[in-house]
Design a protein around this motif. Sequence first.
Motif, PDB file in Angstrom:
ATOM      1  N   VAL A  53       1.009  -1.093   0.036  1.00  0.00           N
ATOM      2  CA  VAL A  53       0.207  -0.056   0.080  1.00  0.00           C
ATOM      3  C   VAL A  53       0.656   0.923  -0.267  1.00  0.00           C
TER       4      VAL A  53
ATOM      5  N   GLU B 273      -5.765   9.055  16.306  1.00  0.00           N
ATOM      6  CA  GLU B 273      -6.193   8.551  16.191  1.00  0.00           C
ATOM      7  C   GLU B 273      -7.216   8.436  17.609  1.00  0.00           C
TER       8      GLU B 273
ATOM      9  N   ARG C 288       6.461  10.668  14.003  1.00  0.00           N
ATOM     10  CA  ARG C 288       4.985  10.610  13.726  1.00  0.00           C
ATOM     11  C   ARG C 288       4.425  10.065  14.354  1.00  0.00           C
ATOM     12  N   LEU C 289       4.730   8.319  15.023  1.00  0.00           N
ATOM     13  CA  LEU C 289       3.747   7.445  14.994  1.00  0.00           C
ATOM     14  C   LEU C 289       3.023   8.239  16.028  1.00  0.00           C
ATOM     15  N   ARG C 290       3.879   9.156  17.337  1.00  0.00           N
ATOM     16  CA  ARG C 290       2.665   9.447  18.116  1.00  0.00           C
ATOM     17  C   ARG C 290       1.877  10.541  18.247  1.00  0.00           C
TER      18      ARG C 290
ATOM     19  N   SER D 143       7.129   3.659   3.941  1.00  0.00           N
ATOM     20  CA  SER D 143       6.894   3.271   5.255  1.00  0.00           C
ATOM     21  C   SER D 143       7.915   2.580   5.331  1.00  0.00           C
TER      22      SER D 143
ATOM     23  N   HIS E   6       9.569   8.162  16.343  1.00  0.00           N
ATOM     24  CA  HIS E   6       8.442   8.053  16.961  1.00  0.00           C
ATOM     25  C   HIS E   6       7.354   9.319  16.853  1.00  0.00           C
TER      26      HIS E   6
ATOM     27  N   ALA F   6       0.162  10.296  14.870  1.00  0.00           N
ATOM     28  CA  ALA F   6      -0.694   9.475  14.091  1.00  0.00           C
ATOM     29  C   ALA F   6      -1.378   8.927  15.527  1.00  0.00           C
ATOM     30  N   LEU F   7      -1.062   8.530  16.622  1.00  0.00           N
ATOM     31  CA  LEU F   7      -1.384   7.873  16.728  1.00  0.00           C
ATOM     32  C   LEU F   7      -2.660   8.547  17.686  1.00  0.00           C
TER      33      LEU F   7
ATOM     34  N   LEU G 190      -9.824  11.232  17.264  1.00  0.00           N
ATOM     35  CA  LEU G 190     -11.206  10.532  16.040  1.00  0.00           C
ATOM     36  C   LEU G 190     -11.903   9.664  17.000  1.00  0.00           C
TER      37      LEU G 190
END
Lengths: 107, 484
Positions: B189, B254, B246-248, B195, B244, B250-251, B257
């Motif tokens: 994807v 999330e 970026r993911l933080r 990624s 880290h 994103a999380l 949301l």
Amino acid sequence: MQIIITSPISDTRKGAWMSSYLLKLYVAGQTLASDAVIAVVRRVCAQHLPPDHELIVIDVLESPHAAAQDRVLATPTLIREYPLPARRFVGDLTDAHAVLKALGLES
Amino acid sequence: MTVTDSLTRQAEWKVFLIPAPGSDYRQLEDLFAQTDYHLTVLSGGWRIIPDLEEGLILLDCRDQEWPNGVSLAYQRLLPLIALTTRQQAEHVMEAGAWDYLLVDELNKDVLLRSLRYVTFQRWILAQLNARTHDLHVSEARFHNLVARNGDGILVVDQQGIIQFANPAAEQLFQRSANDLIGTPFGFPVGVGETSEITILQSAGRTATVEMRVVETEWDNQPARLVTLRDMTERHAAQRALMEHERLRVALEKERELSDVKTMFMHTVSHEFRTPLAMIMTASELLLRYADRMTDEQRQLRLTTIQTQIKHLEAMMQEIAMVVRADQGRLEYHPERVDFRELVSGIVDELRSTIGAEHRITFHAQPGSYHTLSDRKLMRHIINNLVANAVKYSRPGSSIHISLKRRVGEYELSVRDEGIGIPPEDLGRLFQPFYRARNVGIVGGTGLGLKVVKDCVEAHGGRISVESALGVGTLVTVCIPVMLG
């Protein structure tokens, strides 16, 4: 955490083959990356799939045999076992659109 | 280049005759004399064929050793015409001659036709050779690039099955290309993006790689080209830190949301904290040091407290309105108004309050603007739209408010020259507590536009937003004309 089954388990719980959707999400270790992917896939499933769907999250570091059996080459991998045809996706699954696509809900 | 061109260029007009012992070629030589082809009679028999690098070979197959000559020329792809008899012709062709001439039936037409025909075949062969050669060269070049590439390269088909793997990919997976090809990798994807993925090597170890995906074709089918760069050691620390972060983010996004209520509580508590803190500070100062303050200083603290309480009250009101509107309980009390007067009155007030640092213009098409409207709700609409325009644009820039008469409705628009709204946020602007991602440090509850929409809908109207990043935003509200 070895295997987490996150579908709501009701009294009329049937075998996996009876679920409307059977999904397997392979991740590697309990990292922030895994957490983020799991959170996104879970939310997308909860919002877009019927309630009897089943999502199995598997940590390849904990269950290397499961990964070997499914011939998983990389993580994160999302396998849609059911409905057929089975499909598998690999890559950035923190992208909700990618997950929807993987579920066959978006072209 | 046409075929005739190529024939004239390619044919060197040379024909080499390999004679049979004791034969007479005077008739043949006469015929050649009538053509542009030049006939040379060679001695030495079929063994000299390898020395012939150009021209056409005419082999007299009445010589008992003719099969040697024909097969030698055939192996070397040399153009050979057999001079033969009717009985033998078929054998000669089967052995590999390109064409034949019958010794007993020679004439100029037949000779020319055969020569031209064979020349043409040789030209086609030359073309084919040249193209095959080019193809080999480019294939070898491509192979070199891919095989020597330090990045792992996979070609994956539409079903996610590996169709190709280069040596670097074999290294990364610790599996041979033979093992990898035909194995499901999964449909990659994220075309055009990179990624990070973890590769499960055959020995139970893992490798962290950066995956890059582009669309390609394989065996005429759409496929994906996956480039895998080993990141296990390179810049490990720095990369881990960025990943880290970026993911933080994103999380966190999330989590927000996934729970609107949490988001509500989060926003409300955050928005309330600032004014409460200011009230706290001011009142504490008053409590401790009131006796040492001048009247002016005391007045300043009290004003701060008042202002912040008003701000809190306004926020509470907004929240209450959104809640009421969501429950279908927004109060709508229409009265007869001149819509233009109503709007221009509100705009005048705003010029001296929140809009003091901007140039606010108001323009209305001439005509009458009688309708039924709720003054309070209309004030909310205009206040909020102008407040947004003020907040998200530079001091000193212009805000244009205009009023137009349309068929059956009045169109009110507010245009600013501000930072604009990212296209991907436009669709969610009216969700409660949703704020575009480029708001930066500008405060807000994410309720303003929701309130506006509720108020517009109470009037039976509609609202639309157009925006371009860095150019500005245009909000258009259409209120239906109602005469009571």
